[in-house]
Design a protein around this motif. Structure first.
Motif, mmCIF file in Angstrom:
data_model
loop_
_atom_site.group_PDB
_atom_site.id
_atom_site.type_symbol
_atom_site.label_atom_id
_atom_site.label_comp_id
_atom_site.label_asym_id
_atom_site.label_seq_id
_atom_site.Cartn_x
_atom_site.Cartn_y
_atom_site.Cartn_z
ATOM 1 N N PRO A 121 44.590 -95.523 -33.924
ATOM 2 C CA PRO A 121 45.073 -96.684 -33.687
ATOM 3 C C PRO A 121 44.232 -97.566 -32.604
ATOM 4 C CG PRO A 121 46.657 -96.785 -33.330
ATOM 5 C CD PRO A 121 46.359 -95.116 -33.773
ATOM 6 N N ASP A 122 43.349 -96.178 -31.643
ATOM 7 C CA ASP A 122 42.953 -96.613 -30.438
ATOM 8 C C ASP A 122 41.973 -98.030 -30.648
ATOM 9 O OD1 ASP A 122 44.615 -94.330 -30.445
ATOM 10 O OD2 ASP A 122 43.907 -93.977 -28.868
ATOM 11 N N PRO A 123 40.844 -96.920 -31.494
ATOM 12 C CA PRO A 123 39.734 -98.174 -31.588
ATOM 13 C C PRO A 123 39.849 -99.474 -31.923
ATOM 14 C CG PRO A 123 38.848 -95.906 -31.984
ATOM 15 C CD PRO A 123 40.639 -96.184 -32.310
ATOM 16 N N TYR A 124 40.456 -100.045 -32.372
ATOM 17 C CA TYR A 124 40.630 -101.407 -33.221
ATOM 18 C C TYR A 124 41.740 -101.874 -31.224
ATOM 19 C CZ TYR A 124 37.968 -100.479 -37.406
ATOM 20 O OH TYR A 124 36.860 -100.554 -37.529
ATOM 21 N N LEU A 125 42.515 -100.890 -31.806
ATOM 22 C CA LEU A 125 43.885 -101.899 -30.191
ATOM 23 C C LEU A 125 42.966 -101.752 -29.138
ATOM 24 C CD1 LEU A 125 46.416 -99.050 -30.217
ATOM 25 C CD2 LEU A 125 46.377 -101.530 -31.638
ATOM 26 N N LEU A 126 42.019 -101.075 -28.838
ATOM 27 C CA LEU A 126 40.590 -101.219 -27.637
ATOM 28 C C LEU A 126 39.760 -102.914 -27.019
ATOM 29 C CD1 LEU A 126 39.851 -101.614 -25.387
ATOM 30 C CD2 LEU A 126 37.832 -99.149 -26.053
ATOM 31 N N ALA A 127 39.236 -102.650 -28.985
ATOM 32 C CA ALA A 127 38.471 -104.000 -29.318
ATOM 33 C C ALA A 127 39.649 -105.620 -29.569
ATOM 34 C CB ALA A 127 37.768 -103.582 -30.434
ATOM 35 N N ALA A 128 40.032 -104.892 -29.985
ATOM 36 C CA ALA A 128 41.434 -106.686 -29.640
ATOM 37 C C ALA A 128 42.054 -107.043 -28.706
ATOM 38 C CB ALA A 128 42.582 -105.846 -31.001
ATOM 39 N N ARG A 129 42.082 -105.938 -27.731
ATOM 40 C CA ARG A 129 42.176 -105.948 -26.314
ATOM 41 C C ARG A 129 41.443 -106.522 -25.309
ATOM 42 N NH1 ARG A 129 45.286 -101.949 -25.378
ATOM 43 N NH2 ARG A 129 43.016 -100.587 -24.648
ATOM 44 N N ARG A 130 40.199 -106.572 -25.985
ATOM 45 C CA ARG A 130 39.054 -106.927 -25.293
ATOM 46 C C ARG A 130 38.900 -108.488 -25.479
ATOM 47 N NH1 ARG A 130 35.275 -101.570 -24.932
ATOM 48 N NH2 ARG A 130 35.991 -100.373 -23.175
ATOM 49 N N LEU A 131 39.372 -108.512 -26.780
ATOM 50 C CA LEU A 131 38.905 -110.187 -27.007
ATOM 51 C C LEU A 131 39.864 -111.225 -26.739
ATOM 52 C CD1 LEU A 131 37.127 -109.537 -31.005
ATOM 53 C CD2 LEU A 131 36.198 -110.119 -28.770
ATOM 54 N N GLY A 132 40.860 -110.288 -26.634
ATOM 55 C CA GLY A 132 42.241 -110.782 -26.132
ATOM 56 C C GLY A 132 42.976 -111.978 -27.124
ATOM 57 N N LEU A 133 43.229 -111.151 -28.014
ATOM 58 C CA LEU A 133 44.001 -111.527 -29.758
ATOM 59 C C LEU A 133 44.675 -110.292 -30.272
ATOM 60 C CD1 LEU A 133 40.411 -112.616 -31.403
ATOM 61 C CD2 LEU A 133 42.876 -114.701 -30.692
ATOM 62 N N PRO A 134 45.873 -110.710 -30.078
ATOM 63 C CA PRO A 134 46.719 -109.362 -31.447
ATOM 64 C C PRO A 134 45.569 -108.833 -32.448
ATOM 65 C CG PRO A 134 47.311 -111.944 -31.957
ATOM 66 C CD PRO A 134 46.379 -111.521 -30.597
ATOM 67 N N PRO A 135 46.385 -107.645 -32.178
ATOM 68 C CA PRO A 135 45.639 -106.728 -33.948
ATOM 69 C C PRO A 135 45.061 -107.951 -34.770
ATOM 70 C CG PRO A 135 46.360 -105.097 -32.354
ATOM 71 C CD PRO A 135 46.917 -106.578 -31.912
ATOM 72 N N ALA A 136 46.478 -108.368 -35.455
ATOM 73 C CA ALA A 136 46.954 -109.015 -36.839
ATOM 74 C C ALA A 136 46.388 -110.229 -36.399
ATOM 75 C CB ALA A 136 48.389 -109.825 -37.051
ATOM 76 N N ARG A 137 45.065 -111.364 -35.670
ATOM 77 C CA ARG A 137 44.576 -111.679 -35.818
ATOM 78 C C ARG A 137 43.093 -111.265 -35.643
ATOM 79 N NH1 ARG A 137 47.875 -116.077 -31.940
ATOM 80 N NH2 ARG A 137 45.095 -117.222 -31.889
ATOM 81 N N CYS A 138 42.460 -109.830 -36.066
ATOM 82 C CA CYS A 138 41.264 -109.248 -36.096
ATOM 83 C C CYS A 138 41.112 -108.487 -36.889
ATOM 84 C CB CYS A 138 41.581 -108.506 -34.591
ATOM 85 S SG CYS A 138 41.495 -109.152 -33.322
ATOM 86 N N ALA A 139 40.588 -109.401 -38.506
ATOM 87 C CA ALA A 139 40.419 -109.434 -39.367
ATOM 88 C C ALA A 139 39.459 -107.650 -39.308
ATOM 89 C CB ALA A 139 39.078 -109.926 -40.439
ATOM 90 N N VAL A 140 39.161 -107.143 -39.898
ATOM 91 C CA VAL A 140 38.280 -105.842 -39.840
ATOM 92 C C VAL A 140 37.880 -105.402 -40.924
ATOM 93 C CG1 VAL A 140 38.099 -103.120 -39.679
ATOM 94 C CG2 VAL A 140 40.071 -104.007 -38.191
#
Length: 232
Positions: A148-167
């Motif tokens: 999960p690391d790549p998507y967790l890092l992207a969400a963190r850089r955007l300042g959003l929880p993963p649940a609010r990042c559609a992939v």
């Protein structure tokens, strides 16, 4: 857009926004052909792997010992990078239109790929390349997809929880990564994959459809805020 309404879309690269598979396959075949006849299936199942993972797989399949996979990675990546610089592939028109529509709707857009920054930069310099608010490459994390690391890092850089990042993904490897990160996922060309909404093609996706994926998380955040006690 208020903080409670913020959401984003994270795109996979290879196969989703750009058809890179033939270029990588050609580079792998050239590497093998320089040493031996290319056996059937030698490059099968490498989609979604990092270059090092793919080369290591090839070494194991062909029984190559005493060879440095890192040196082979450098050779293959240099060949792929040059093909990108020569314009051997292009960004999918449907993807460019969708990204433009998302940005017009003020939704941040990210790119999450297992490719190295060295290779990716050759694609991003083209005038047709879209602008991304965040880019995560394979060498930005210790564990790449399916972790999960790549998507967790992207969400963190955007300042959003993963649940609010559609992939938006196109491979089981990428799907596993996004699901493990807690992101809602659209799988291009996927059918019956647990944890994903299947879509026949990128051109079928809309801003509204992607926003609906994250709507439960947005509503949850709004509800949590409404329940916060006020100061007396």
């Amino acid at each position: 857009m208020t903080a409670m309404d913020e959401w984003a879309v994270l795109f996979d690269l290879d196969g989703t926004l750009v058809d890179t598979a033939p270029i990588w396959r050609s580079a792998f075949v050239a590497l093998i052909d320089a040493r031996q006849p290319v056996p059937a299936g030698a490059t099968d199942g490498l989609l979604g792997l990092t270059a090092l993972e793919a080369i290591t797989t090839i070494h194991r399949r062909l029984g190559w010992s005493g060879l440095d996979p890192v040196e082979d990675v450098a050779e293959v990546e240099a060949a792929v990078r040059q093909r990108y610089r020569d314009g051997a592939t292009s960004w999918h028109t449907e993807g460019l239109h969708l990204i433009a529509a998302l940005q017009a709707d003020s939704a941040p857009v990210g790119l999450v790929t297992s490719s190295s920054r060295y290779v990716l930069d050759a694609l991003l310099i083209h005038s047709a390349a879209p602008r991304f608010d965040v880019v995560v490459c394979g060498n930005d994390v210790k564990r790449t997809k399916p972790a999960p690391d790549p998507y967790l890092l992207a969400a963190r850089r955007l300042g959003l929880p993963p649940a609010r990042c559609a992939v938006v993904e196109d491979s089981p490897t990428g799907l596993a990564s996004a699901v493990a990160a807690g992101c809602p996922v659209v799988l291009i060309g996927g059918h019956g994959q647990p944890g994903a909404v299947p879509v026949a093609s990128l051109g079928r996706l809309t801003v509204t459809a992607l926003r609906q994926l994250v709507s439960p998380a947005i509503h949850q955040a709004s509800g949590d805020a409404a329940r916060q006690p006020t100061e007396s």
